[in-house]
Design an enzyme around this catalytic site. Sequence first.
Site, short mmCIF file in Angstrom:
data_model
loop_
_atom_site.label_atom_id
_atom_site.label_comp_id
_atom_site.label_asym_id
_atom_site.label_seq_id
_atom_site.Cartn_x
_atom_site.Cartn_y
_atom_site.Cartn_z
N ARG A 29 7.10 10.56 -18.57
CA ARG A 29 6.44 9.50 -18.09
C ARG A 29 5.85 8.64 -19.39
NH1 ARG A 29 3.71 11.10 -12.35
NH2 ARG A 29 5.49 11.45 -11.46
N HIS A 45 -2.12 -6.73 -4.08
CA HIS A 45 -2.03 -5.50 -3.34
C HIS A 45 -2.40 -5.80 -1.90
CE1 HIS A 45 -2.70 -1.26 -1.98
NE2 HIS A 45 -3.78 -1.78 -1.40
C1 GRF Z 1 3.88 -6.43 -1.59
O1 GRF Z 1 3.41 -6.31 -0.22
C2 GRF Z 1 2.87 -6.39 -2.36
O2 GRF Z 1 1.53 -6.62 -2.31
C3 GRF Z 1 3.11 -4.80 -2.83
O3 GRF Z 1 4.42 -4.55 -2.81
C4 GRF Z 1 5.12 -5.71 -1.87
C5 GRF Z 1 6.03 -6.30 -2.78
O4 GRF Z 1 6.63 -7.25 -1.88
N1 GRF Z 1 2.25 -4.47 -3.81
P1 GRF Z 1 7.74 -8.26 -2.70
O5 GRF Z 1 8.66 -7.42 -3.60
O6 GRF Z 1 7.03 -9.15 -3.59
O7 GRF Z 1 8.46 -8.87 -1.75
#
Ligand code: GRF
Length: 220
Positions: free
Chosen positions: A82, A126
């Site tokens: 990693r 998020h």
């Molecule tokens: C979103 O819900 C974001 O908040 C989370 O992962 C998801 C990604 O969705 N971190 P996308 O790939 O942008 O459609």
Amino acid sequence: MSGEVRRAWAGRVCTPADPLRVAICISGTGSNMLALLDSFGSTTPARCVLVLSDREGAPGLARAAARGVPTLFLDPAAYPNRAAYQEALAQALVASGAELVCLAGFMRLVKAPVLEAFPDRILNIHPALLPAFPGLHAQKQALDYGVKVAGCTVHFVTAGMDEGPIVLQAVVPVRDDDSEETLSARILQEEHRIYPGAVALFAAGRLWLEGRRVLVRWEE
Ligand code: GRF
């Protein structure tokens, strides 16, 4: 509240002729990535220099390529551990010339080499009202807990998961008949609104940091 107040992005004034260079890291669909791309050049003086994925089949990679954006699949399996992957990630992002890194559904923590290469210059979205429900399946966590409002958060990225200073949040109602899918869809609509909004504020130099508080200066 105390301590130094510093501007998050004081690099330079971004203009349509000299836009902010942004790299976007994804692992999946890339709908937030598309929302950012849509805002670049129209409402925000920004340009995407790279869409990077840690998953080869991420649909977002093809969607970015279809828009003529440079893409890179950085294969975790190609690195011995990693730490080596994080070094490679930092190198790829630096090599892209990015000034800001946007994590958009990137299912991987970014570690010291990346954080040190982009101090106060990594954002994440998020799907919860942080500090509630960090980590995976945030929408399900919210539903299971029984909250009446949910939402999303754009924050600066620090070493802790979903812990960095909060830039913008948006709230959505939780309905009695919501499933994880319906609630996620309602939250996602707001994600597509506030993530471009946060990048626009960053590019305009309107975000200031005081400890873990982000101050939005609407006026010069
Ligand atoms: C979103 O819900 C974001 O908040 C989370 O992962 C998801 C990604 O969705 N971190 P996308 O790939 O942008 O459609």
